[in-house]
Write a protein that holds these residues in place. Structure first.
Motif, PDB file in Angstrom:
ATOM      1  N   THR A  11       0.832  -1.198   0.000  1.00 56.49           N
ATOM      2  CA  THR A  11       0.000   0.000   0.000  1.00 56.49           C
ATOM      3  C   THR A  11       0.870   1.254   0.000  1.00 56.49           C
ATOM      4  N   TYR A  12       1.947   1.223   0.753  1.00 51.90           N
ATOM      5  CA  TYR A  12       2.891   2.347   0.759  1.00 51.90           C
ATOM      6  C   TYR A  12       3.456   2.547  -0.651  1.00 51.90           C
ATOM      7  N   GLN A  13       3.864   1.459  -1.302  1.00 53.85           N
ATOM      8  CA  GLN A  13       4.425   1.546  -2.648  1.00 53.85           C
ATOM      9  C   GLN A  13       3.396   2.054  -3.650  1.00 53.85           C
ATOM     10  N   THR A  14       2.141   1.672  -3.479  1.00 50.93           N
ATOM     11  CA  THR A  14       1.080   2.174  -4.356  1.00 50.93           C
ATOM     12  C   THR A  14       0.930   3.688  -4.215  1.00 50.93           C
ATOM     13  N   ASN A  15       1.004   4.187  -2.996  1.00 53.64           N
ATOM     14  CA  ASN A  15       0.932   5.633  -2.782  1.00 53.64           C
ATOM     15  C   ASN A  15       2.128   6.348  -3.394  1.00 53.64           C
ATOM     16  N   VAL A  16       3.299   5.730  -3.339  1.00 50.02           N
ATOM     17  CA  VAL A  16       4.483   6.306  -3.997  1.00 50.02           C
ATOM     18  C   VAL A  16       4.251   6.359  -5.503  1.00 50.02           C
ATOM     19  N   ASP A  17       3.690   5.306  -6.067  1.00 46.60           N
ATOM     20  CA  ASP A  17       3.399   5.280  -7.501  1.00 46.60           C
ATOM     21  C   ASP A  17       2.384   6.355  -7.887  1.00 46.60           C
ATOM     22  N   VAL A  18       1.382   6.577  -7.040  1.00 50.06           N
ATOM     23  CA  VAL A  18       0.396   7.624  -7.302  1.00 50.06           C
ATOM     24  C   VAL A  18       1.081   8.986  -7.336  1.00 50.06           C
ATOM     25  N   MET A  19       1.961   9.230  -6.369  1.00 52.71           N
ATOM     26  CA  MET A  19       2.674  10.511  -6.344  1.00 52.71           C
ATOM     27  C   MET A  19       3.570  10.677  -7.569  1.00 52.71           C
ATOM     28  N   ASN A  20       4.248   9.629  -7.975  1.00 52.39           N
ATOM     29  CA  ASN A  20       5.106   9.714  -9.158  1.00 52.39           C
ATOM     30  C   ASN A  20       4.293   9.963 -10.423  1.00 52.39           C
ATOM     31  N   THR A  21       3.135   9.330 -10.522  1.00 56.02           N
ATOM     32  CA  THR A  21       2.268   9.537 -11.684  1.00 56.02           C
ATOM     33  C   THR A  21       1.757  10.982 -11.720  1.00 56.02           C
ATOM     34  N   ALA A  22       1.335  11.491 -10.570  1.00 55.18           N
ATOM     35  CA  ALA A  22       0.865  12.879 -10.500  1.00 55.18           C
ATOM     36  C   ALA A  22       1.995  13.848 -10.853  1.00 55.18           C
ATOM     37  N   LYS A  23       3.199  13.560 -10.389  1.00 60.55           N
ATOM     38  CA  LYS A  23       4.347  14.408 -10.712  1.00 60.55           C
ATOM     39  C   LYS A  23       4.615  14.406 -12.217  1.00 60.55           C
ATOM     40  N   THR A  24       4.552  13.235 -12.830  1.00 59.14           N
ATOM     41  CA  THR A  24       4.754  13.128 -14.278  1.00 59.14           C
ATOM     42  C   THR A  24       3.676  13.899 -15.037  1.00 59.14           C
ATOM     43  N   MET A  25       2.445  13.797 -14.566  1.00 59.33           N
ATOM     44  CA  MET A  25       1.351  14.534 -15.204  1.00 59.33           C
ATOM     45  C   MET A  25       1.561  16.040 -15.105  1.00 59.33           C
ATOM     46  N   MET A  26       1.994  16.514 -13.963  1.00 52.87           N
ATOM     47  CA  MET A  26       2.259  17.947 -13.789  1.00 52.87           C
ATOM     48  C   MET A  26       3.391  18.401 -14.700  1.00 52.87           C
ATOM     49  N   GLN A  27       4.418  17.589 -14.819  1.00 54.89           N
ATOM     50  CA  GLN A  27       5.537  17.943 -15.704  1.00 54.89           C
ATOM     51  C   GLN A  27       5.085  18.015 -17.148  1.00 54.89           C
TER      52      GLN A  27
END
Length: 145
Positions: free
Chosen positions: A122-138
């Motif tokens: 679950t922790y890793q899934t939240n990290v993946d969500v943050m990375n995806t959101a960061k990529t989208m913002m970029q």
């Protein structure tokens, strides 16, 4: 919901899962501790989570303080398990009481390992969500180029 609020939601999830991992690690570390009394024996601990959805249930566009409604996970507290302790007859143990019994924690190692794997994923899934959101913002920032 803005992309910025995704970081707050995933961050609260990561914080909650970190606490869950720490309590699970504590339970596993104390699984074999012995005590001569039931009151002195270690008892398994579990965190209690609650969803934060302020302002969303009432259809309010802004939160109670004029800001956007907050969402995420909150740790309400950590409680001790009320399952019975393990009593073992070990009269030769230095921790034995006058009747020869030693009290061991109510920690189930298999359950704790499953809980640790779940918290880690679950922790890793939240990290993946943050990375995806960061990529989208970029990518949004590069649209104007």
């Amino acid at each position: 919901m803005s992309l910025a609020s995704i970081f707050n939601i995933a961050g609260s999830g990561m914080s909650a899962e970190s606490i869950r991992l720490n309590t699970t690690a504590s339970n596993i570390a104390n699984a074999d501790t012995a005590s001569s009394t039931a009151a002195g024996a270690y008892r398994a601990r579990k965190p209690i989570f609650a969803a934060i959805q302020q302002g969303l249930m009432n259809g309010v566009a802004n939160g109670f303080d004029g800001q956007a409604p907050s969402m995420g996970v909150q740790v309400k507290g950590i409680v001790q398990s009320d399952e019975s302790l393990q009593m073992r007859y070990e009269p030769g143990s230095p921790m034995a009481n006058k009747d020869g019994y030693v009290y061991y924690p109510n920690v189930n190692i298999a359950e704790e390992m499953a809980d640790m794997m779940s918290a880690s994923r679950t922790y890793q899934t939240n990290v993946d969500v943050m990375n995806t959101a960061k990529t989208m913002m970029q990518r949004v920032l590069t649209l104007g180029q």
